[in-house]
Design an enzyme around this catalytic site. Structure first.
Site, mmCIF file in Angstrom:
data_model
loop_
_atom_site.group_PDB
_atom_site.id
_atom_site.type_symbol
_atom_site.label_atom_id
_atom_site.label_comp_id
_atom_site.label_asym_id
_atom_site.label_seq_id
_atom_site.Cartn_x
_atom_site.Cartn_y
_atom_site.Cartn_z
ATOM 1 N N TYR A 13 1.011 -1.035 0.504
ATOM 2 C CA TYR A 13 0.311 -0.044 0.087
ATOM 3 C C TYR A 13 0.861 1.485 -0.343
ATOM 4 O O TYR A 13 0.388 2.343 0.490
ATOM 5 C CB TYR A 13 -1.434 0.191 1.386
ATOM 6 C CG TYR A 13 -2.456 -0.885 1.021
ATOM 7 C CD1 TYR A 13 -3.582 -1.353 -0.193
ATOM 8 C CD2 TYR A 13 -1.910 -2.105 2.195
ATOM 9 C CE1 TYR A 13 -4.142 -1.988 0.032
ATOM 10 C CE2 TYR A 13 -3.121 -3.461 2.189
ATOM 11 C CZ TYR A 13 -4.059 -3.353 1.011
ATOM 12 O OH TYR A 13 -4.728 -4.190 1.435
ATOM 13 N N TYR B 215 -11.217 -0.710 0.515
ATOM 14 C CA TYR B 215 -11.150 0.431 1.589
ATOM 15 C C TYR B 215 -9.756 0.292 2.358
ATOM 16 O O TYR B 215 -9.600 0.767 3.195
ATOM 17 C CB TYR B 215 -11.424 -1.168 2.374
ATOM 18 C CG TYR B 215 -10.426 -2.325 2.876
ATOM 19 C CD1 TYR B 215 -9.071 -2.780 2.151
ATOM 20 C CD2 TYR B 215 -10.339 -2.278 4.214
ATOM 21 C CE1 TYR B 215 -8.362 -3.544 2.304
ATOM 22 C CE2 TYR B 215 -8.797 -2.921 4.781
ATOM 23 C CZ TYR B 215 -8.205 -3.436 3.331
ATOM 24 O OH TYR B 215 -6.745 -4.271 3.920
ATOM 25 N N ARG B 216 -8.812 0.354 1.547
ATOM 26 C CA ARG B 216 -7.924 0.732 1.686
ATOM 27 C C ARG B 216 -6.933 0.572 0.228
ATOM 28 O O ARG B 216 -6.939 0.225 -0.201
ATOM 29 C CB ARG B 216 -7.383 -0.400 2.396
ATOM 30 C CG ARG B 216 -5.951 0.259 3.137
ATOM 31 C CD ARG B 216 -5.099 -0.865 3.794
ATOM 32 N NE ARG B 216 -3.728 -1.424 4.705
ATOM 33 C CZ ARG B 216 -3.022 -1.746 5.348
ATOM 34 N NH1 ARG B 216 -3.942 -2.992 5.189
ATOM 35 N NH2 ARG B 216 -1.699 -1.686 5.584
#
Lengths: 189, 515
Positions: B87, B461-462
């Site tokens: 991420y 969600y991310r």
């Protein structure tokens, strides 16, 4: 020991290394002379075992740290060591070691890659092509001797890419390995 | 250099910061700063690099440092612990930001055995908390993310998940202390009552519930957080069920839904695809040396060689043994009714089984990183749409995403996790970072998936730093009213725009594109 690390050098490290390109063992000094050599063996990886065995047999390794394929040992074993830590390991093990060691102030000395493609190992190193290209399955032994020479100050800086002789990939080998070395903590002379 | 700041001014600011935190805790050299790069980024090396890093030791130093950042309008990127790989790692949203590294705030301030919680600072890792609990003889479990070096607070703030019944980390968060951009300290919930002893026991208090506002955001610097810890249960029964066909995914989730909603299966049940599951044990090159996705015949051989299914479903039961055995009957009846299902209650010499069994009982480990051996070269980025756990929807999402992966020459490597009423789909796009074409392909695939998933009604969600703006734009109900609200809050709480500009697509006014 004076180390000059430029932003350009950091950024040219390629896929794996953050801060090692342009740095080298023995630059300006004989690194091995004042440091304890600690070899990290990833026991599930056959090439790592052979590499470590070479260091043990040649009397260079003052200590061997063995980790299993859970990789958990990396976090615990690297907490309180000093000297030159090196290994031939899988890419994830090398990445975890780099993150922990650089984060705790260690200096990267080398980071070379070894990738199995089309029945041969392809090496991206510095100053080892003639030796490695003559080897086949025994290339980790050749590599270990080369790093020992480099630790002793006998080093060539030219970046090289070469292939070892044709061989099968061991069923337990990840086929993408990294040889690496860091100077960690205080000097043990 | 930070954008818009000249060298002399920057040097002066760093001198002032050094006077606050100590010279040895201000980093400007390339080597220490290299620790803040994203080792697995789909972007070119050097795209996201900090100009400096500052590591305060306590709240007072945070407050003083914020004054300096405000005075010089220096953008900072807050970092606690862990790595956030897949991420964006610890890297800043843009080059030139100053890393605000909170790793020195690493105290476990309280463990409450009676009520089952801990109060931690940002630098506390899962390994640290786990070790501490064992050292003090606690009977509480933690719930780690898959790599145990992650930060307890950071993962919860990023809405991360684990694998025990306490796997939804933000749900298990209770009570925060936050330093706002102007240096003011705020405690949420019961923490605002001076003499409260229940800050970590109840989320509820008079007035609005603010905790969520400080997650995946840039509205403040969270300095303390309560996290609920699960009491060690008297019994634990992990299991894996393998399913032979890709299309079994629909039946799996139709069977799982009532078991999850009724808490028969209390933990984060996960269906792992064949390649993710096998990648902890072998590598792609042992089976296939060609380009493009692995052919079905070779997938079948991989499954056969490793006694795996196309889907491999992990979950566990917890509690007194009689209750476990009673609930097991329900699980077995539902999950084993799918043709070809095979139950595993133990696996010899299987690192994937071992690390998942550890995770489901709250033992942190690092083994999941070994799946990076699958391709070699380490690159990976996670595309993570979230939806309801409906069988047909899961299968449709899988087919869409798998097809796109194949279009771009990638294997589908993914898993579906089910919380109480949500389903996280994690697609891991793996690539060799040394292969520029592959890396660019991974980036392009991800960008396409964001828009296609949004068209189909799925949001992430991310996400990775590189896609935060694109994903923010998919939340476009009523002309993007939600992000407009984020921006209005940002402008009030952080008028100089110093805190993590661009985090989750939330930019300060000075850095926003004109409407």
């Amino acid at each position: 020991m004076a180390w000059v690390v430029s932003r350009r050098a950091v950024m040219s490290g390629g896929a794996l290394g953050a801060a090692v390109a342009g740095l080298g063992i023995g630059r300006g000094a004989t690194a091995q002379a004042n440091h304890k050599i600690i070899v990290l063996e990833e026991t599930a990886v056959p090439e790592s075992r052979l590499f470590t065995e070479t260091f043990i047999n040649s009397g260079y390794a003052a200590q061997v740290i063995r980790i299993d394929r859970s990789l958990n040992g990396l976090l615990h074993e690297l907490e309180a060591i000093g000297g030159i830590l090196l290994g031939l390991t899988s890419d994830p093990a090398a990445m975890i070691a780099e993150q922990i060691l650089v984060g705790s102030g260690a200096r990267p000395l080398l980071q070379w890659t070894h990738q199995y493609r089309r029945m041969r190992w392809e090496h991206r190193t510095e100053g080892t092509s003639a030796l490695l290209s003559r080897a086949s399955t025994g290339w980790p032994t050749v590599l270990a001797h080369h790093i020992q020479d480099a630790l002793g100050g006998n080093r060539q800086d030219a970046k090289l890419q070469c292939e070892s002789g044709s061989c099968r990939l061991d069923g337990k080998s990840p086929g993408m390995l990294v040889s690496w070395a860091f100077e960690v903590g205080e000097k043990l002379s | 250099m930070p954008q818009g700041v000249d060298a002399a001014t920057f040097r002066k600011a760093l001198d002032e910061l050094a006077a606050i935190v100590g010279k040895e805790w201000v980093f400007v050299d390339d080597l220490p700063l290299s620790a803040y790069r994203d080792a697995y980024s789909p972007l070119a090396d050097g795209d996201l690099l900090p100009s400096a890093a500052v590591a305060p030791a306590n709240i007072e130093q945070i407050q003083q440092a914020l004054k300096v950042f405000n005075a010089y309008k220096l953008p900072i990127w807050t970092f606690g612990n862990g790595r956030n790989f897949a991420y964006g790692g610890p890297a800043p949203r843009q080059s030139g930001y100053v890393m605000f590294d909170l790793k020195r705030l690493n105290r476990i301030l309280e463990v409450n055995e009676k009520y089952g919680y801990a109060l931690v600072e940002p630098g506390v890792s899962y390994f640290q908390l786990h070790r501490h609990l064992r050292q003090i003889g606690s009977k509480l479990w933690i719930d780690p993310a898959a790599p145990g070096w992650g930060g307890v607070m950071g993962n919860a703030l990023e809405h991360g998940a684990g694998y025990t019944p306490y796997g939804d980390h933000f749900v298990m968060q209770c009570g925060m202390e936050v330093v706002l951009a102007d240096g003011e300290i705020v405690r949420t919930g019961q923490g605002a009552i001076e003499s409260s002893k229940h800050w970590q026991s109840t989320k509820h208090a008079a007035g609005p519930h603010f905790d969520g506002m400080f997650t995946q955001s840039n509205f403040g610097v969270v300095t303390k957080m309560g996290i609920w810890l699960m009491p060690e249960p008297p019994g634990y029964k992990p299991f894996m069920i393998t399913y032979q066909r890709e299309e079994d995914l629909a039946a799996i989730f139709d069977a799982v839904l009532p078991l999850k909603i009724n808490q028969v299966i209390p933990n984060a049940a996960v269906a792992v695809d064949l390649l993710w599951e096998v990648s902890a044990k072998t590598t792609r090159r042992h089976y296939f040396d060609g380009k493009g996705p692995i052919p079905p015949s070779i997938r079948a051989k991989i499954a056969s060689d490793h006694d795996l299914g196309m889907w491999n479903f992990y979950a566990a039961l917890y509690g007194p043994p009689p209750i476990i055995e009673n609930n097991w009957k329900l699980v077995e009846e539902a999950m084993m009714s799918i043709p070809g299902a095979k139950l595993h209650l133990s696996r010899d010499n299987d690192p994937a089984w071992d690390y998942r069994v550890q995770l489901m009982r709250g033992e942190p480990n690092m083994t999941e990183f070994s799946i990076m051996n699958w391709i070699g070269g380490g690159g990976h980025i996670n595309f993570s749409p979230i939806s309801a756990p409906d069988g047909a929807e899961a299968l449709s999402q899988y087919n869409l995403i798998k097809q796109r992966c194949h279009d771009f020459g990638f294997d589908y490597i993914g898993e579906f996790l089910v919380g109480w009423r949500d389903m996280h789909h994690i697609l891991m796009i793996m690539y060799d970072r040394a292969d520029e074409a592959m890396r660019k392909g991974a980036y392009d695939l991800f960008a396409k998936l964001v828009d296609e998933a949004a068209e189909a009604g799925f949001g992430e969600y991310r996400t990775h730093l590189a896609f935060m703006d694109q994903i923010a734009r998919t939340y476009k109900h009523n002309d993007g009213a939600l992000w407009e609200l984020h921006h209005r809050l940002k402008d009030v709480l952080d008028p100089n725009g110093i805190l993590s500009p661009g985090k989750q697509g939330i930019w300060p006014r000075s850095m926003r594109a004109p409407a």
